[in-house]
Scaffold this motif. Structure first.
Motif, mmCIF file in Angstrom:
data_model
loop_
_atom_site.group_PDB
_atom_site.id
_atom_site.type_symbol
_atom_site.label_atom_id
_atom_site.label_comp_id
_atom_site.label_asym_id
_atom_site.label_seq_id
_atom_site.Cartn_x
_atom_site.Cartn_y
_atom_site.Cartn_z
ATOM 1 N N ARG A 1 0.836 -1.213 0.000
ATOM 2 C CA ARG A 1 0.000 0.000 0.000
ATOM 3 C C ARG A 1 0.865 1.254 0.000
ATOM 4 N NH1 ARG A 1 -1.354 4.016 2.494
ATOM 5 N NH2 ARG A 1 -0.237 3.481 4.364
ATOM 6 N N GLN A 2 1.925 1.270 0.800
ATOM 7 C CA GLN A 2 2.812 2.436 0.869
ATOM 8 C C GLN A 2 3.486 2.708 -0.470
ATOM 9 O OE1 GLN A 2 5.443 1.527 4.124
ATOM 10 N NE2 GLN A 2 3.965 2.170 5.674
ATOM 11 N N ALA A 3 3.911 1.661 -1.160
ATOM 12 C CA ALA A 3 4.550 1.855 -2.470
ATOM 13 C C ALA A 3 3.562 2.484 -3.447
ATOM 14 C CB ALA A 3 5.077 0.531 -3.006
ATOM 15 N N ALA A 4 2.338 1.941 -3.515
ATOM 16 C CA ALA A 4 1.330 2.506 -4.409
ATOM 17 C C ALA A 4 0.963 3.927 -3.990
ATOM 18 C CB ALA A 4 0.091 1.615 -4.439
ATOM 19 N N ASP A 5 0.787 4.148 -2.693
ATOM 20 C CA ASP A 5 0.420 5.481 -2.208
ATOM 21 C C ASP A 5 1.535 6.499 -2.448
ATOM 22 O OD1 ASP A 5 -1.579 7.150 -0.968
ATOM 23 O OD2 ASP A 5 -0.228 7.258 0.757
ATOM 24 N N SER A 6 2.776 6.035 -2.535
ATOM 25 C CA SER A 6 3.880 6.975 -2.804
ATOM 26 C C SER A 6 3.676 7.663 -4.148
ATOM 27 C CB SER A 6 5.237 6.269 -2.751
ATOM 28 O OG SER A 6 5.483 5.472 -3.904
ATOM 29 N N TYR A 7 3.018 6.981 -5.077
ATOM 30 C CA TYR A 7 2.728 7.595 -6.376
ATOM 31 C C TYR A 7 1.751 8.763 -6.211
ATOM 32 C CZ TYR A 7 1.163 8.300 -11.137
ATOM 33 O OH TYR A 7 0.851 8.873 -12.344
ATOM 34 N N TRP A 8 0.665 8.538 -5.466
ATOM 35 C CA TRP A 8 -0.328 9.614 -5.267
ATOM 36 C C TRP A 8 0.279 10.772 -4.475
ATOM 37 C CZ3 TRP A 8 -3.161 8.503 -8.957
ATOM 38 C CH2 TRP A 8 -3.722 7.257 -9.167
ATOM 39 N N GLN A 9 1.104 10.462 -3.489
ATOM 40 C CA GLN A 9 1.772 11.514 -2.722
ATOM 41 C C GLN A 9 2.689 12.332 -3.625
ATOM 42 O OE1 GLN A 9 1.189 12.386 0.460
ATOM 43 N NE2 GLN A 9 2.568 14.098 0.181
ATOM 44 N N ALA A 10 3.463 11.655 -4.454
ATOM 45 C CA ALA A 10 4.367 12.344 -5.374
ATOM 46 C C ALA A 10 3.582 13.209 -6.351
ATOM 47 C CB ALA A 10 5.225 11.331 -6.124
ATOM 48 N N LEU A 11 2.455 12.682 -6.850
ATOM 49 C CA LEU A 11 1.623 13.449 -7.772
ATOM 50 C C LEU A 11 1.085 14.703 -7.093
ATOM 51 C CD1 LEU A 11 0.312 13.515 -10.592
ATOM 52 C CD2 LEU A 11 -1.614 12.278 -9.600
ATOM 53 N N GLU A 12 0.631 14.536 -5.858
ATOM 54 C CA GLU A 12 0.083 15.677 -5.122
ATOM 55 C C GLU A 12 1.141 16.749 -4.872
ATOM 56 O OE1 GLU A 12 -3.263 15.685 -1.962
ATOM 57 O OE2 GLU A 12 -1.389 15.294 -0.914
ATOM 58 N N GLU A 13 2.361 16.343 -4.663
ATOM 59 C CA GLU A 13 3.453 17.295 -4.409
ATOM 60 C C GLU A 13 4.177 17.697 -5.688
ATOM 61 O OE1 GLU A 13 4.147 18.583 -1.408
ATOM 62 O OE2 GLU A 13 2.528 17.417 -0.481
ATOM 63 N N SER A 14 3.819 17.073 -6.828
ATOM 64 C CA SER A 14 4.527 17.268 -8.102
ATOM 65 C C SER A 14 6.029 17.059 -7.915
ATOM 66 C CB SER A 14 4.253 18.668 -8.676
ATOM 67 O OG SER A 14 2.884 18.845 -8.932
ATOM 68 N N ASP A 15 6.354 16.035 -7.146
ATOM 69 C CA ASP A 15 7.750 15.731 -6.802
ATOM 70 C C ASP A 15 7.978 14.229 -6.946
ATOM 71 O OD1 ASP A 15 10.265 15.312 -5.711
ATOM 72 O OD2 ASP A 15 9.819 16.330 -3.822
ATOM 73 N N ALA A 16 8.497 13.825 -8.093
ATOM 74 C CA ALA A 16 8.676 12.407 -8.397
ATOM 75 C C ALA A 16 9.653 11.714 -7.460
ATOM 76 C CB ALA A 16 9.140 12.236 -9.835
ATOM 77 N N SER A 17 10.487 12.471 -6.763
ATOM 78 C CA SER A 17 11.432 11.829 -5.850
ATOM 79 C C SER A 17 10.708 11.145 -4.680
ATOM 80 C CB SER A 17 12.455 12.838 -5.324
ATOM 81 O OG SER A 17 11.851 13.746 -4.418
ATOM 82 N N LEU A 18 9.441 11.473 -4.464
ATOM 83 C CA LEU A 18 8.668 10.859 -3.378
ATOM 84 C C LEU A 18 8.095 9.497 -3.759
ATOM 85 C CD1 LEU A 18 6.720 14.031 -2.202
ATOM 86 C CD2 LEU A 18 8.780 13.034 -1.197
ATOM 87 N N ALA A 19 8.021 9.211 -5.053
ATOM 88 C CA ALA A 19 7.465 7.934 -5.514
ATOM 89 C C ALA A 19 8.547 6.862 -5.503
ATOM 90 C CB ALA A 19 6.908 8.089 -6.929
#
Length: 182
Positions: free
Chosen positions: A41-59
């Motif tokens: 779940r955390q790996a998948a959610d890292s994508y949504w978090q990165a999208l929300e922050e517009s920061d791919a380093s979070l994914a």
């Protein structure tokens, strides 16, 4: 629950390809590369978090991660490179390009977390706001399903299916009502 998209063909859509499922989604992840439900779940959610922050380093993208939108392969696609977009898209560059739209990923749900296959399915509403001085036809709320293949805690492949609905729209499929207690 499903998403039906009206974007069938185009720059970011080729729905006919969805009829040809990719083998990696059916392949079990070797035990030494699998993760538990929470890490999946955390790996998948890292994508949504990165999208929300517009920061791919979070994914948590694997080095060879591929991305698909409504069935069309976006990463390393010559037709996109030769288009007006003229970009080599990676999962990271797609996220970083969202900065002007100030996306907000809300109502994140993960109804499928299959640790044996390393597959997470997520539904989310993402608000993409109009950007000043940029004329974009795709502003609004994106009702999205994300299908993630995860191994070693990293996203190996990502399929997005989306439909653009009015900005700020609420949940398309409301949660079922709970029976009265008593």
């Amino acid at each position: 629950e499903e998403i039906i998209s009206s974007a069938r063909h185009g720059h970011f859509a080729d729905v006919d390809q969805l009829l040809k499922p990719d083998v990696p989604y059916e392949a079990p992840v070797p035990a030494h590369r699998a993760v538990d439900r929470e890490r999946l779940r955390q790996a998948a959610d890292s994508y949504w978090q990165a999208l929300e922050e517009s920061d791919a380093s979070l994914a948590r993208f694997a080095y060879r991660c591929d991305r698909y939108d409504n069935g069309k392969k976006i990463t390393n696609n010559l037709s996109i490179l030769l288009s007006q977009d003229a970009a080599v898209h990676t999962p990271a560059s797609c996220i970083n390009a969202t900065r002007p739209a100030r996306p907000l990923a809300r109502n994140r749900r993960f109804p499928v977390l299959d640790t044996r296959l390393g597959v997470a399915v997520s539904f989310v509403l993402v608000d993409f706001h109009p950007a000043p001085h940029i004329d974009r036809p795709d502003c609004g709320t994106f009702y999205m399903a994300g299908l993630f293949k995860v191994s070693d805690g990293e996203i190996r492949s990502l399929d997005e299916i989306r439909e653009i609905i009015p900005l700020g729209a609420e949940e398309v499929w409301p949660a079922p009502a709970l029976p009265p207690s008593g």
